[in-house]
Design a protein around this motif. Structure first.
Motif, PDB file in Angstrom:
ATOM      1  N   LYS A  24       0.821  -1.222   0.000  1.00 40.85           N
ATOM      2  CA  LYS A  24       0.000   0.000   0.000  1.00 40.85           C
ATOM      3  C   LYS A  24       0.852   1.268   0.000  1.00 40.85           C
ATOM      4  CE  LYS A  24      -0.759   0.275   4.920  1.00 40.85           C
ATOM      5  NZ  LYS A  24      -0.165  -0.010   5.889  1.00 40.85           N
ATOM      6  N   ASP A  25       2.127   1.137   0.371  1.00 38.58           N
ATOM      7  CA  ASP A  25       3.037   2.279   0.336  1.00 38.58           C
ATOM      8  C   ASP A  25       3.483   2.603  -1.088  1.00 38.58           C
ATOM      9  OD1 ASP A  25       2.979   2.499   3.132  1.00 38.58           O
ATOM     10  OD2 ASP A  25       4.679   1.122   3.340  1.00 38.58           O
ATOM     11  N   LEU A  26       3.344   1.631  -1.993  1.00 33.47           N
ATOM     12  CA  LEU A  26       3.824   1.792  -3.362  1.00 33.47           C
ATOM     13  C   LEU A  26       2.717   2.005  -4.378  1.00 33.47           C
ATOM     14  CD1 LEU A  26       6.455  -1.084  -3.482  1.00 33.47           C
ATOM     15  CD2 LEU A  26       6.878   1.327  -3.074  1.00 33.47           C
ATOM     16  N   LEU A  27       1.560   1.415  -4.133  1.00 31.90           N
ATOM     17  CA  LEU A  27       0.499   1.418  -5.132  1.00 31.90           C
ATOM     18  C   LEU A  27      -0.792   2.009  -4.590  1.00 31.90           C
ATOM     19  CD1 LEU A  27       1.012  -2.224  -6.462  1.00 31.90           C
ATOM     20  CD2 LEU A  27       1.902  -0.125  -7.451  1.00 31.90           C
ATOM     21  N   THR A  28      -1.581   2.533  -5.498  1.00 33.32           N
ATOM     22  CA  THR A  28      -2.903   3.032  -5.119  1.00 33.32           C
ATOM     23  C   THR A  28      -3.834   1.847  -4.905  1.00 33.32           C
ATOM     24  OG1 THR A  28      -3.709   3.110  -7.394  1.00 33.32           O
ATOM     25  CG2 THR A  28      -2.599   5.093  -6.558  1.00 33.32           C
ATOM     26  N   LYS A  29      -4.999   2.108  -4.383  1.00 34.20           N
ATOM     27  CA  LYS A  29      -5.992   1.058  -4.148  1.00 34.20           C
ATOM     28  C   LYS A  29      -6.352   0.349  -5.457  1.00 34.20           C
ATOM     29  CE  LYS A  29     -10.414   0.306  -1.872  1.00 34.20           C
ATOM     30  NZ  LYS A  29     -11.519   0.940  -1.152  1.00 34.20           N
ATOM     31  N   ASP A  30      -6.529   1.113  -6.522  1.00 32.07           N
ATOM     32  CA  ASP A  30      -6.852   0.521  -7.826  1.00 32.07           C
ATOM     33  C   ASP A  30      -5.714  -0.359  -8.347  1.00 32.07           C
ATOM     34  OD1 ASP A  30      -9.352   1.715  -7.899  1.00 32.07           O
ATOM     35  OD2 ASP A  30      -8.665   3.427  -9.079  1.00 32.07           O
ATOM     36  N   GLU A  31      -4.484   0.098  -8.181  1.00 28.60           N
ATOM     37  CA  GLU A  31      -3.335  -0.686  -8.628  1.00 28.60           C
ATOM     38  C   GLU A  31      -3.202  -1.973  -7.822  1.00 28.60           C
ATOM     39  OE1 GLU A  31      -0.318   2.796 -10.214  1.00 28.60           O
ATOM     40  OE2 GLU A  31      -0.481   2.458  -8.061  1.00 28.60           O
ATOM     41  N   LEU A  32      -3.477  -1.908  -6.526  1.00 29.55           N
ATOM     42  CA  LEU A  32      -3.442  -3.113  -5.691  1.00 29.55           C
ATOM     43  C   LEU A  32      -4.496  -4.115  -6.148  1.00 29.55           C
ATOM     44  CD1 LEU A  32      -2.890  -1.626  -2.136  1.00 29.55           C
ATOM     45  CD2 LEU A  32      -1.329  -3.130  -3.361  1.00 29.55           C
ATOM     46  N   THR A  33      -5.678  -3.628  -6.478  1.00 29.49           N
ATOM     47  CA  THR A  33      -6.746  -4.501  -6.968  1.00 29.49           C
ATOM     48  C   THR A  33      -6.332  -5.172  -8.263  1.00 29.49           C
ATOM     49  OG1 THR A  33      -8.417  -3.101  -5.944  1.00 29.49           O
ATOM     50  CG2 THR A  33      -9.175  -4.571  -7.679  1.00 29.49           C
ATOM     51  N   GLN A  34      -5.718  -4.425  -9.172  1.00 26.61           N
ATOM     52  CA  GLN A  34      -5.249  -4.991 -10.436  1.00 26.61           C
ATOM     53  C   GLN A  34      -4.199  -6.063 -10.183  1.00 26.61           C
ATOM     54  OE1 GLN A  34      -3.852  -1.767 -12.843  1.00 26.61           O
ATOM     55  NE2 GLN A  34      -5.891  -0.904 -13.123  1.00 26.61           N
ATOM     56  N   LEU A  35      -3.300  -5.825  -9.259  1.00 27.78           N
ATOM     57  CA  LEU A  35      -2.248  -6.789  -8.948  1.00 27.78           C
ATOM     58  C   LEU A  35      -2.848  -8.076  -8.386  1.00 27.78           C
ATOM     59  CD1 LEU A  35       0.821  -7.221  -8.838  1.00 27.78           C
ATOM     60  CD2 LEU A  35       0.777  -6.362  -6.504  1.00 27.78           C
ATOM     61  N   LYS A  36      -3.850  -7.962  -7.557  1.00 29.45           N
ATOM     62  CA  LYS A  36      -4.503  -9.136  -6.976  1.00 29.45           C
ATOM     63  C   LYS A  36      -5.202  -9.965  -8.057  1.00 29.45           C
ATOM     64  CE  LYS A  36      -5.283  -7.142  -2.434  1.00 29.45           C
ATOM     65  NZ  LYS A  36      -6.286  -6.611  -1.509  1.00 29.45           N
ATOM     66  N   ASN A  37      -5.631  -9.310  -9.125  1.00 28.99           N
ATOM     67  CA  ASN A  37      -6.362  -9.999 -10.193  1.00 28.99           C
ATOM     68  C   ASN A  37      -5.458 -10.653 -11.221  1.00 28.99           C
ATOM     69  OD1 ASN A  37      -8.859  -9.342  -9.091  1.00 28.99           O
ATOM     70  ND2 ASN A  37      -8.957  -7.404 -10.186  1.00 28.99           N
ATOM     71  N   LEU A  38      -4.148 -10.514 -11.082  1.00 29.31           N
ATOM     72  CA  LEU A  38      -3.217 -11.112 -12.054  1.00 29.31           C
ATOM     73  C   LEU A  38      -3.115 -12.607 -11.852  1.00 29.31           C
ATOM     74  CD1 LEU A  38      -0.322  -8.531 -12.197  1.00 29.31           C
ATOM     75  CD2 LEU A  38      -2.126  -8.887 -13.849  1.00 29.31           C
TER      76      LEU A  38
END
Length: 71
Positions: free
Chosen positions: A57-71
């Protein structure tokens, strides 16, 4: 400014030093900082968090974290 860029600035770390820490070329590190690459490179993401002693969460926004989880 991206979160990762702000974190590097806060720590006084250059993109070149960041590249050395995570074991990539300076160009790849620049791409990560400039958001041209990162999410699909989960191994680099984990290594970055380890070397910078931070949470995702220190590196990515909430949307980016969601995208990463969906990979």
């Amino acid at each position: 400014m991206r979160k990762i860029e702000a974190l590097l600035l806060k720590r006084g770390m250059s993109t070149y030093r960041f590249a050395q820490l995570i074991g990539v070329s300076p160009q790849t590190a620049r791409n990560i900082v400039q958001k041209k690459q990162f999410g699909k490179e989960y191994v680099l993401f984990k290594k970055t968090c380890k070397e910078l002693d931070c949470d995702p969460k220190d590196l990515l926004t909430k949307d980016e974290l969601t995208q990463l989880k969906n990979l």
